[in-house]
Design a protein around this motif. Sequence first.
Motif, PDB file in Angstrom:
ATOM      1  N   VAL A  50       0.836  -1.195   0.000  1.00 15.35           N
ATOM      2  CA  VAL A  50       0.000   0.000   0.000  1.00 15.35           C
ATOM      3  C   VAL A  50       0.873   1.249   0.000  1.00 15.35           C
ATOM      4  CG1 VAL A  50      -1.714   1.286   1.309  1.00 15.35           C
ATOM      5  CG2 VAL A  50      -1.911  -1.175   1.113  1.00 15.35           C
ATOM      6  N   GLY A  51       1.989   1.225   0.735  1.00 15.17           N
ATOM      7  CA  GLY A  51       2.853   2.394   0.826  1.00 15.17           C
ATOM      8  C   GLY A  51       3.459   2.791  -0.504  1.00 15.17           C
ATOM      9  N   VAL A  52       3.937   1.817  -1.248  1.00 12.79           N
ATOM     10  CA  VAL A  52       4.549   2.116  -2.549  1.00 12.79           C
ATOM     11  C   VAL A  52       3.481   2.589  -3.535  1.00 12.79           C
ATOM     12  CG1 VAL A  52       5.896   1.166  -4.453  1.00 12.79           C
ATOM     13  CG2 VAL A  52       6.408   0.482  -2.122  1.00 12.79           C
ATOM     14  N   ALA A  53       2.297   2.019  -3.459  1.00 17.16           N
ATOM     15  CA  ALA A  53       1.211   2.451  -4.340  1.00 17.16           C
ATOM     16  C   ALA A  53       0.872   3.917  -4.092  1.00 17.16           C
ATOM     17  CB  ALA A  53      -0.015   1.574  -4.141  1.00 17.16           C
ATOM     18  N   LEU A  54       0.887   4.332  -2.840  1.00 16.56           N
ATOM     19  CA  LEU A  54       0.638   5.750  -2.539  1.00 16.56           C
ATOM     20  C   LEU A  54       1.747   6.632  -3.107  1.00 16.56           C
ATOM     21  CD1 LEU A  54      -0.770   5.768   1.092  1.00 16.56           C
ATOM     22  CD2 LEU A  54      -1.951   6.367  -1.019  1.00 16.56           C
ATOM     23  N   LEU A  55       2.983   6.151  -3.038  1.00 14.51           N
ATOM     24  CA  LEU A  55       4.092   6.918  -3.619  1.00 14.51           C
ATOM     25  C   LEU A  55       3.931   7.066  -5.131  1.00 14.51           C
ATOM     26  CD1 LEU A  55       7.219   5.479  -1.756  1.00 14.51           C
ATOM     27  CD2 LEU A  55       6.202   7.744  -1.496  1.00 14.51           C
ATOM     28  N   GLU A  56       3.306   6.089  -5.749  1.00 12.67           N
ATOM     29  CA  GLU A  56       3.088   6.148  -7.193  1.00 12.67           C
ATOM     30  C   GLU A  56       1.877   7.008  -7.549  1.00 12.67           C
ATOM     31  OE1 GLU A  56       4.610   2.071  -9.131  1.00 12.67           O
ATOM     32  OE2 GLU A  56       3.049   1.815  -7.620  1.00 12.67           O
ATOM     33  N   LEU A  57       0.818   6.924  -6.761  1.00 11.42           N
ATOM     34  CA  LEU A  57      -0.428   7.588  -7.110  1.00 11.42           C
ATOM     35  C   LEU A  57      -0.534   9.029  -6.614  1.00 11.42           C
ATOM     36  CD1 LEU A  57      -2.820   4.592  -6.431  1.00 11.42           C
ATOM     37  CD2 LEU A  57      -2.243   5.564  -8.660  1.00 11.42           C
ATOM     38  N   LEU A  58       0.009   9.320  -5.457  1.00 14.57           N
ATOM     39  CA  LEU A  58      -0.152  10.649  -4.859  1.00 14.57           C
ATOM     40  C   LEU A  58       0.412  11.783  -5.723  1.00 14.57           C
ATOM     41  CD1 LEU A  58      -1.357  11.981  -2.367  1.00 14.57           C
ATOM     42  CD2 LEU A  58       0.866  11.771  -1.275  1.00 14.57           C
ATOM     43  N   PRO A  59       1.558  11.641  -6.344  1.00 15.93           N
ATOM     44  CA  PRO A  59       2.066  12.750  -7.166  1.00 15.93           C
ATOM     45  C   PRO A  59       1.146  13.144  -8.330  1.00 15.93           C
ATOM     46  CG  PRO A  59       3.821  11.195  -6.729  1.00 15.93           C
ATOM     47  CD  PRO A  59       2.543  10.566  -6.239  1.00 15.93           C
ATOM     48  N   LEU A  60       0.256  12.263  -8.727  1.00 17.58           N
ATOM     49  CA  LEU A  60      -0.635  12.591  -9.842  1.00 17.58           C
ATOM     50  C   LEU A  60      -1.529  13.785  -9.551  1.00 17.58           C
ATOM     51  CD1 LEU A  60      -1.694   9.061 -11.138  1.00 17.58           C
ATOM     52  CD2 LEU A  60       0.047  10.600 -12.041  1.00 17.58           C
ATOM     53  N   LEU A  61      -1.675  14.137  -8.291  1.00 20.70           N
ATOM     54  CA  LEU A  61      -2.466  15.317  -7.937  1.00 20.70           C
ATOM     55  C   LEU A  61      -1.870  16.593  -8.541  1.00 20.70           C
ATOM     56  CD1 LEU A  61      -3.213  14.519  -4.188  1.00 20.70           C
ATOM     57  CD2 LEU A  61      -4.802  14.380  -6.114  1.00 20.70           C
ATOM     58  N   TRP A  62      -0.571  16.606  -8.795  1.00 20.89           N
ATOM     59  CA  TRP A  62       0.114  17.790  -9.320  1.00 20.89           C
ATOM     60  C   TRP A  62       0.555  17.617 -10.765  1.00 20.89           C
ATOM     61  CZ3 TRP A  62       1.210  15.622  -4.526  1.00 20.89           C
ATOM     62  CH2 TRP A  62       0.741  16.347  -3.442  1.00 20.89           C
ATOM     63  N   ARG A  63      -0.024  16.672 -11.484  1.00 15.83           N
ATOM     64  CA  ARG A  63       0.474  16.336 -12.821  1.00 15.83           C
ATOM     65  C   ARG A  63       0.273  17.448 -13.843  1.00 15.83           C
ATOM     66  NH1 ARG A  63      -4.410  13.739 -12.418  1.00 15.83           N
ATOM     67  NH2 ARG A  63      -5.796  13.911 -14.216  1.00 15.83           N
ATOM     68  N   ARG A  64      -0.710  18.315 -13.669  1.00 16.66           N
ATOM     69  CA  ARG A  64      -0.924  19.387 -14.654  1.00 16.66           C
ATOM     70  C   ARG A  64      -0.007  20.576 -14.406  1.00 16.66           C
ATOM     71  NH1 ARG A  64      -7.453  19.288 -15.601  1.00 16.66           N
ATOM     72  NH2 ARG A  64      -7.487  17.163 -16.385  1.00 16.66           N
ATOM     73  N   ARG A  65       0.295  20.868 -13.160  1.00 16.99           N
ATOM     74  CA  ARG A  65       1.163  22.005 -12.847  1.00 16.99           C
ATOM     75  C   ARG A  65       2.647  21.668 -12.958  1.00 16.99           C
ATOM     76  NH1 ARG A  65      -1.815  25.046  -7.951  1.00 16.99           N
ATOM     77  NH2 ARG A  65      -3.044  26.420  -9.285  1.00 16.99           N
ATOM     78  N   HIS A  66       3.012  20.458 -12.590  1.00 16.46           N
ATOM     79  CA  HIS A  66       4.412  20.044 -12.578  1.00 16.46           C
ATOM     80  C   HIS A  66       4.563  18.668 -13.229  1.00 16.46           C
ATOM     81  CE1 HIS A  66       4.988  23.351  -9.804  1.00 16.46           C
ATOM     82  NE2 HIS A  66       4.026  22.862  -9.054  1.00 16.46           N
ATOM     83  N   PRO A  67       4.254  18.558 -14.514  1.00 15.68           N
ATOM     84  CA  PRO A  67       4.243  17.223 -15.140  1.00 15.68           C
ATOM     85  C   PRO A  67       5.594  16.527 -15.159  1.00 15.68           C
ATOM     86  CG  PRO A  67       4.021  18.933 -16.801  1.00 15.68           C
ATOM     87  CD  PRO A  67       3.926  19.612 -15.468  1.00 15.68           C
ATOM     88  N   VAL A  68       6.665  17.269 -15.331  1.00 17.02           N
ATOM     89  CA  VAL A  68       7.984  16.642 -15.418  1.00 17.02           C
ATOM     90  C   VAL A  68       8.402  16.100 -14.051  1.00 17.02           C
ATOM     91  CG1 VAL A  68      10.413  17.010 -15.986  1.00 17.02           C
ATOM     92  CG2 VAL A  68       8.637  18.076 -17.387  1.00 17.02           C
ATOM     93  N   ALA A  69       8.236  16.915 -13.013  1.00 14.10           N
ATOM     94  CA  ALA A  69       8.580  16.466 -11.656  1.00 14.10           C
ATOM     95  C   ALA A  69       7.719  15.269 -11.246  1.00 14.10           C
ATOM     96  CB  ALA A  69       8.409  17.609 -10.662  1.00 14.10           C
ATOM     97  N   VAL A  70       6.440  15.301 -11.592  1.00  8.84           N
ATOM     98  CA  VAL A  70       5.547  14.184 -11.273  1.00  8.84           C
ATOM     99  C   VAL A  70       5.979  12.931 -12.016  1.00  8.84           C
ATOM    100  CG1 VAL A  70       3.186  13.328 -11.578  1.00  8.84           C
ATOM    101  CG2 VAL A  70       3.583  15.593 -10.596  1.00  8.84           C
ATOM    102  N   PHE A  71       6.353  13.084 -13.276  1.00  7.72           N
ATOM    103  CA  PHE A  71       6.814  11.928 -14.041  1.00  7.72           C
ATOM    104  C   PHE A  71       8.004  11.268 -13.362  1.00  7.72           C
ATOM    105  CE2 PHE A  71       9.926  10.285 -17.106  1.00  7.72           C
ATOM    106  CZ  PHE A  71       9.211   9.205 -17.600  1.00  7.72           C
ATOM    107  N   TRP A  72       8.995  12.066 -12.952  1.00  7.40           N
ATOM    108  CA  TRP A  72      10.183  11.489 -12.334  1.00  7.40           C
ATOM    109  C   TRP A  72       9.878  10.905 -10.965  1.00  7.40           C
ATOM    110  CZ3 TRP A  72      13.614   9.851 -15.350  1.00  7.40           C
ATOM    111  CH2 TRP A  72      13.907  10.510 -16.535  1.00  7.40           C
ATOM    112  N   ALA A  73       8.976  11.523 -10.214  1.00 11.33           N
ATOM    113  CA  ALA A  73       8.590  10.970  -8.904  1.00 11.33           C
ATOM    114  C   ALA A  73       7.880   9.631  -9.072  1.00 11.33           C
ATOM    115  CB  ALA A  73       7.701  11.961  -8.159  1.00 11.33           C
ATOM    116  N   VAL A  74       6.961   9.566 -10.023  1.00  6.39           N
ATOM    117  CA  VAL A  74       6.236   8.315 -10.278  1.00  6.39           C
ATOM    118  C   VAL A  74       7.178   7.248 -10.834  1.00  6.39           C
ATOM    119  CG1 VAL A  74       4.416   7.260 -11.685  1.00  6.39           C
ATOM    120  CG2 VAL A  74       3.991   9.425 -10.535  1.00  6.39           C
ATOM    121  N   THR A  75       8.098   7.640 -11.686  1.00  4.97           N
ATOM    122  CA  THR A  75       9.058   6.687 -12.237  1.00  4.97           C
ATOM    123  C   THR A  75       9.942   6.107 -11.135  1.00  4.97           C
ATOM    124  OG1 THR A  75       9.041   7.821 -14.364  1.00  4.97           O
ATOM    125  CG2 THR A  75      10.926   6.399 -13.911  1.00  4.97           C
ATOM    126  N   ALA A  76      10.404   6.964 -10.221  1.00  2.00           N
ATOM    127  CA  ALA A  76      11.229   6.482  -9.102  1.00  2.00           C
ATOM    128  C   ALA A  76      10.424   5.544  -8.207  1.00  2.00           C
ATOM    129  CB  ALA A  76      11.749   7.659  -8.301  1.00  2.00           C
TER     130      ALA A  76
END
Length: 71
Positions: A1-27
Amino acid sequence: VGVALLELLPLLWRRRHPVAVFWAVTAAHALQVLVQDEPALGQTAWPVAVYSVARYAAAPHGWAALAVSAV
């Protein structure tokens, strides 16, 4: 559950900071691959992050995200 939150939570900012969100989700996705053997719901965040970079960021960032996805 913890890793899934790390993957899903950054999507809240995907329109304002798409590049940073991409790298956070990728990591987070790479972490999930290392600690879990089975697919998880959080993996659905990665294609959304790739799309967000292609849609909301400059073209070179979209191409970079596409290249990372090919790897």
